[in-house]
Design a protein around this motif. Structure first.
Motif, PDB file in Angstrom:
ATOM      1  N   PHE A 285      -1.550   2.218   4.115  1.00 26.47           N
ATOM      2  CA  PHE A 285      -1.288   3.585   3.645  1.00 26.47           C
ATOM      3  C   PHE A 285      -2.528   4.463   3.781  1.00 26.47           C
TER       4      PHE A 285
ATOM      5  N   LEU B 158      -0.856   1.308  -3.174  1.00 24.10           N
ATOM      6  CA  LEU B 158      -1.059   1.941  -1.869  1.00 24.10           C
ATOM      7  C   LEU B 158      -2.375   2.717  -1.781  1.00 24.10           C
TER       8      LEU B 158
ATOM      9  N   PHE C 244       7.022   5.756   3.268  1.00 24.08           N
ATOM     10  CA  PHE C 244       6.115   4.865   3.984  1.00 24.08           C
ATOM     11  C   PHE C 244       6.525   3.404   3.767  1.00 24.08           C
ATOM     12  N   ALA C 245       6.769   3.039   2.516  1.00 22.77           N
ATOM     13  CA  ALA C 245       7.109   1.644   2.212  1.00 22.77           C
ATOM     14  C   ALA C 245       8.519   1.285   2.681  1.00 22.77           C
ATOM     15  N   MET C 246       9.427   2.243   2.657  1.00 20.34           N
ATOM     16  CA  MET C 246      10.808   2.004   3.117  1.00 20.34           C
ATOM     17  C   MET C 246      10.827   1.546   4.576  1.00 20.34           C
TER      18      MET C 246
ATOM     19  N   HIS D 290      -2.563  11.006   4.310  1.00 24.34           N
ATOM     20  CA  HIS D 290      -1.582  11.638   3.413  1.00 24.34           C
ATOM     21  C   HIS D 290      -2.161  12.878   2.738  1.00 24.34           C
TER      22      HIS D 290
ATOM     23  N   ILE E  80       1.258  -2.992   3.499  1.00 26.69           N
ATOM     24  CA  ILE E  80       1.429  -1.579   3.131  1.00 26.69           C
ATOM     25  C   ILE E  80       0.262  -1.121   2.259  1.00 26.69           C
TER      26      ILE E  80
ATOM     27  N   ILE F 177      12.146  -0.483  -3.425  1.00 26.85           N
ATOM     28  CA  ILE F 177      11.069   0.374  -2.902  1.00 26.85           C
ATOM     29  C   ILE F 177      11.072   1.703  -3.654  1.00 26.85           C
TER      30      ILE F 177
ATOM     31  N   PRO G 160       4.530   8.000  -0.253  1.00 26.86           N
ATOM     32  CA  PRO G 160       4.478   6.587  -0.628  1.00 26.86           C
ATOM     33  C   PRO G 160       5.806   5.856  -0.443  1.00 26.86           C
ATOM     34  N   MET G 161       6.885   6.437  -0.923  1.00 25.36           N
ATOM     35  CA  MET G 161       8.169   5.755  -0.874  1.00 25.36           C
ATOM     36  C   MET G 161       8.683   5.656   0.571  1.00 25.36           C
TER      37      MET G 161
ATOM     38  N   PHE H 118       7.901   3.108  -5.869  1.00 20.47           N
ATOM     39  CA  PHE H 118       7.032   4.148  -5.325  1.00 20.47           C
ATOM     40  C   PHE H 118       7.468   5.587  -5.614  1.00 20.47           C
TER      41      PHE H 118
END
Lengths: 197, 553
Positions: free
Chosen positions: B403, A173, B379-381, B339, B399, A152, B376-377, A156
């Motif tokens: 987002f 995204l 959120f995805a984690m 965001h 995702i 991840i 972004p990171m 990102f």
């Protein structure tokens, strides 16, 4: 809302048009030739051993294969095209070097499972379905969680860190790396600006 | 900027430890009033050009908020009979730089309300807790809330939703976002009021600083254009210009020395390279936050103060409060783009005080914001919010959809003070300087859980009313394991037997020692404490100046 700001702001129609256009742009970016090109570049770089400074080619291919199941390549590019393995290679040789011994141990165990289940000691040479089946058996382990975390992050985080090539992760995204925005920011505020409700 | 270099062996009027929300204000007020002031700050002085949007650096590499990777491990346990374990991340989080956490906050600035100061009297006792009234009233603090708005620089819209106020905001509110519009529409349907979030972020140029450019990187990040009203930008420059303020960055305080008369004499610290120094002062003001202020007092134990400095009450480090929270994610048909711009633009305060007939104490506010800081990171984690998928095609597709099309209605709530929730010195773990590490002992009171659950349920109702197509509501039902609102650990009070400082921020036990930061708060408020910390700092500085002028420090 002051009049000047309203006039400067996009109308809803304009907003929708620009949103549609950027969606179309994204689709163009993600179209097959580009996708293949990105994938080929990352793959070619790895084949050539380019930029890998920490991981051996064999283990890099295995970790990259796991990352590619976490964020697969389907209609849009995934971890492979984003060059996640180069982020991993860099960070595992730097601030997260302490992860490496456990990752190697976890990989050895995964390969043993691959061998006993499918007769192949190489995870990356299994089919996608076989890979997914194997990963489902370990996806709550520290080994998987660490690789998930790095995948991840490599997808990102800033492209300056080695992954997220061509901002593939951010494009997935819909995140644009811009330093300023003007209202409206989304559909519902644009709608309110237009109708005053 | 002129910066006064004071010799360490000569007594200055004040040493201020910490340059954050409280310390920046105290330093500016004292130095502009003509008092020689030395400010000791462990971090660097970062200016707008030093900040970036590098999410990995901020959230994973402790860029501003230091933790174990930067040599500052902390330990955590639930109960006092357990051994505390070293945590992966800072349990008690704060930014290590001039401006402290005001450099990386989101600037959601809520005043407390009259009820916050006298809730024990109005609502009654909560057995087994240290729930009590403040020694000051809202009316006493009100002029200082207005001072925060004008001197720090705030944007907002005065209205019937406000507690009593003596002045309007200096600047109009920031532009509403889609998430704010959705909350507003939902509130209207349910007979509630969503009003413009008050911010310590400039909506227009003010005091030589520009207005916000809506970049979206407030929460955890430093502002690259100085539109965020951190004390590093709004206060410290004035302190330095006064010619009376000596700001020493990279300086970590090890202890406070006292003399046989029980008065503070000097502050011992390390410079960045490890050189030990000591600054003599007439008085010392601790503005090191609700974690470090009690740690420093405990580290400063001596034969005269065996349980730590200013701790005859035993209350130093006790009554730690964080503020609770709930998060209700909702998915929408069209882009929300939560965001972009500041985290939140609308807030509901209809549930400020919950009806006692519910059977528990609590209250709070609800705002509309992004998921996982809109990063972004991060959120995805977190994994796909609505299905829970963490990897594979479904995860990826969700995702990619969520987002831009999801947002969250978050509750921000009270936390009940308990003596058993506290900051203490870890008996084994040390930090990079060899100081005992911060040890946190914390388990929420049952009323905290009931309050968070109440807000998660209201969030769900609001999301339904807003027309969300998928909803996922959650709160921490097993107990908080850390926080960034560090409150209550040197509480203010009239009774020296159960409080650490008096109503003028003076230590009950030490006449020339003052505590001014989140540690002084008696109750938690409803979730956004920084404006109160700043108002208390302006008030404390006023009282310090008066005391110093009459020779009473």
């Amino acid at each position: 809302m002051t009049k000047a700001l309203t006039e400067k702001a996009l109308t809803r129609r304009e907003f929708l048009r620009s949103a549609t256009e950027s969606a179309r742009d994204s689709l163009l970016i993600l179209s097959t030739p580009t996708l293949l090109l990105a994938g080929q570049q990352a793959h070619a770089a790895m084949e050539a051993g380019e930029a890998l400074t920490t991981l051996a080619a064999g283990e890099a291919a295995e970790f990259a294969a796991i990352a590619a199941r976490i964020i697969p390549t389907d209609e849009t590019p995934g971890a492979n095209e984003a060059g996640v393995i180069y982020f991993m290679d860099r960070i595992l040789g730097g601030s997260r070097a302490e992860f490496l011994p456990a990752l190697r141990q976890g990989l050895a165990e995964l390969q043993q499972s691959a061998n006993s289940s499918y007769g192949s000691p190489s995870f990356s040479s299994l089919t996608a379905d076989q890979q997914d089946s194997l990963l489902r058996t370990v996806d709550r382990t520290d080994f998987f969680n660490t690789l998930h975390y790095l995948t991840i992050a490599g997808m990102f985080s800033s492209p300056a860190l080695g992954g997220n090539r061509d901002r593939i992760g951010w494009k997935l995204l819909g995140f644009e790396a811009r330093h300023a925005w003007m209202p409206p920011f989304g559909y519902y505020d644009a709608q309110q600006m237009e109708t005053g409700e | 900027m002129a910066q006064a270099p004071f010799p360490t062996r000569e007594e200055v009027d004040f040493v201020v430890v910490g340059s954050g929300s409280a310390g920046g204000i105290v330093a500016k007020e004292l130095s502009v009033a003509g008092f020689s002031t030395v400010v000791l700050e462990q971090g660097p002085y970062l200016r707008p050009g030093d900040f970036s949007h590098d999410e990995w650096d901020i959230t994973e590499d402790e860029g501003l908020a230091w933790g174990p990777r930067k040599g500052h491990p902390q330990t955590f346990r639930r109960h006092e009979n357990e051994k505390a374990e070293v945590a992966d991340r800072a349990v008690l989080g704060y930014a290590h730089n001039v401006g402290g956490s005001s450099a990386h906050f989101s600037g959601n600035f809520w005043r407390l309300r009259p009820i916050d100061f006298m809730e024990r009297t109005v609502k009654g006792e909560i057995p087994g807790t240290t729930f009590t009234d403040w020694p000051i009233t809202y009316e006493e603090l009100e002029p200082y809330y207005s001072k925060v708005e004008w001197d720090i620089g705030m944007s907002g819209l005065a209205g019937p939703w406000d507690p009593p106020r003596s002045r309007d905001y200096p600047l109009p509110p920031l532009p509403v976002k889609a998430s704010g519009v959705l909350l507003e529409q939902a509130a209207k349907k349910l007979g509630l009021t969503a009003y413009p979030q008050p911010h310590a972020i400039l909506s227009q140029p003010y005091n030589g600083r520009p207005g916000c450019i809506n970049c979206g990187f407030c929460n955890g990040f430093g502002c690259e254009v100085a539109a965020k009203s951190s004390t590093a930008e709004a206060m410290i420059p004035q302190a330095l210009e006064s010619g009376n303020c000596d700001l020493r960055t990279g300086c970590t305080v090890s202890r406070i020395e006292t003399n046989s008369a029980g008065r503070v004499t000097e502050v011992v610290y390390w410079e960045k390279d490890g050189t030990e120094q000591s600054q003599r002062a007439k008085a010392v003001v601790l503005c090191a936050n609700g974690a470090e202020t009690p740690r420093l007092l405990l580290l400063s134990e001596s034969s005269q103060f065996p349980d730590g400095l200013a701790n005859s009450s035993g209350m130093v480090g006790k009554n730690l409060m964080f503020n609770g929270s709930s998060s209700t994610a909702g998915l929408f048909e069209h882009p929300v783009n939560a965001h972009k711009s500041v985290p939140t633009t609308r807030v509901i305060h209809d549930f400020y005080e919950l009806d006692p007939s519910l059977g528990f104490y609590g209250g709070g506010g609800i705002d509309a914001r992004h998921l996982n800081r809109g990063l972004p990171m991060s959120f995805a984690m977190r994994g796909a919010r609505f299905s829970g998928a963490r990897w594979g095609s479904q995860f990826k597709q969700e995702i990619a959809r969520d987002f831009t099309h999801a947002c969250s209605f978050n509750g921000h709530t009270t936390t009940v003070p308990l003596a058993s929730n506290n900051v203490s010195l870890d008996p084994e773990v040390k930090d990079k300087w060899g100081r005992a590490a911060l040890r946190t002992t914390f388990m929420n009171h049952p009323d905290d859980f009931a309050t968070m659950k109440f807000f998660a349920e209201r969030g769900e109702e609001l999301m339904e009313a807003a027309g969300a197509t998928e909803i996922n509501s959650s709160y921490n039902s097993t107990g908080q394991m850390g926080g960034v609102h560090l409150l209550g650990t040197c509480r203010m009070g009239n009774d020296p037997s159960n409080s650490v400082i008096d109503r003028y921020n003076r230590a009950h036990d030490v006449a020339n020692l003052f505590m001014v930061d989140g540690s002084t708060m008696v109750t938690s408020g409803r979730g956004q404490p920084t404006m109160t910390i700043m108002a208390l700092a302006f008030r404390a500085a006023d009282n310090l100046i008066q005391a110093a002028r009459r020779g009473d420090i």
